[in-house]
Design a protein around this motif. Structure first.
Motif: not given
Length: 149
Positions: A41-67
């Motif tokens: 429902e939001s950009m954060t949700d998209i990162d959590e459900e789609f972007i992070a897993p697509m790039f091999g991250y467990k969560s949006a928080a892990e993705y954000y931390q790495d980038i």
């Protein structure tokens, strides 16, 4: 305002991707990611459900931390210009790592009040080769070279 923009942009991105569902039907993992996207429902949700897993991250928080820019900006040792818009819904001005930037004389932050997330591509991009960012970097480089000589 940022919350509203993220929610509206999230719904627009979701509609665009949903319209192209066939792209996401190649594998069962693609289908799983697509289902997660549709729940967003939001950009954060998209990162959590789609972007992070697509790039091999467990969560949006892990993705954000790495980038996170803060990690790499400290160690930059060549002159680097960071260009960002204050109204960028994905990276708003409160997120700028100002202390890190101010602590590294090799990093320069240039901000504009408007431009959004892709605002620096400029009109006609990708059909024209010069973007707004290209033009701005050329101007800044010319100013630096003029000051040096």
């Amino acid at each position: 305002k940022q919350w509203y923009q993220r929610r509206v942009r999230g719904s627009r991105i979701k509609k665009l991707l949903a319209h192209n569902e066939s792209v996401f039907s190649a594998t069962s993992n693609d289908k799983k990611l697509f289902k997660g996207l549709l729940r967003s429902e939001s950009m954060t949700d998209i990162d959590e459900e789609f972007i992070a897993p697509m790039f091999g991250y467990k969560s949006a928080a892990e993705y954000y931390q790495d980038i996170c820019l803060t990690k790499c900006l400290r160690d930059i040792d060549i002159f680097t210009i960071c260009i960002n818009s204050d109204d960028d819904p994905c990276f708003c001005k409160t997120m700028y790592p100002r202390e890190v930037i101010e602590g590294n004389p090799k990093v320069c932050l240039v901000t504009t009040t408007a431009g959004g997330h892709y605002g620096f591509a400029g009109l006609g991009w990708p059909f024209t080769h010069a973007t707004y960012s290209d033009k701005m970097v050329a101007q800044i480089t010319s100013m630096i070279l003029a000051d040096v000589t």
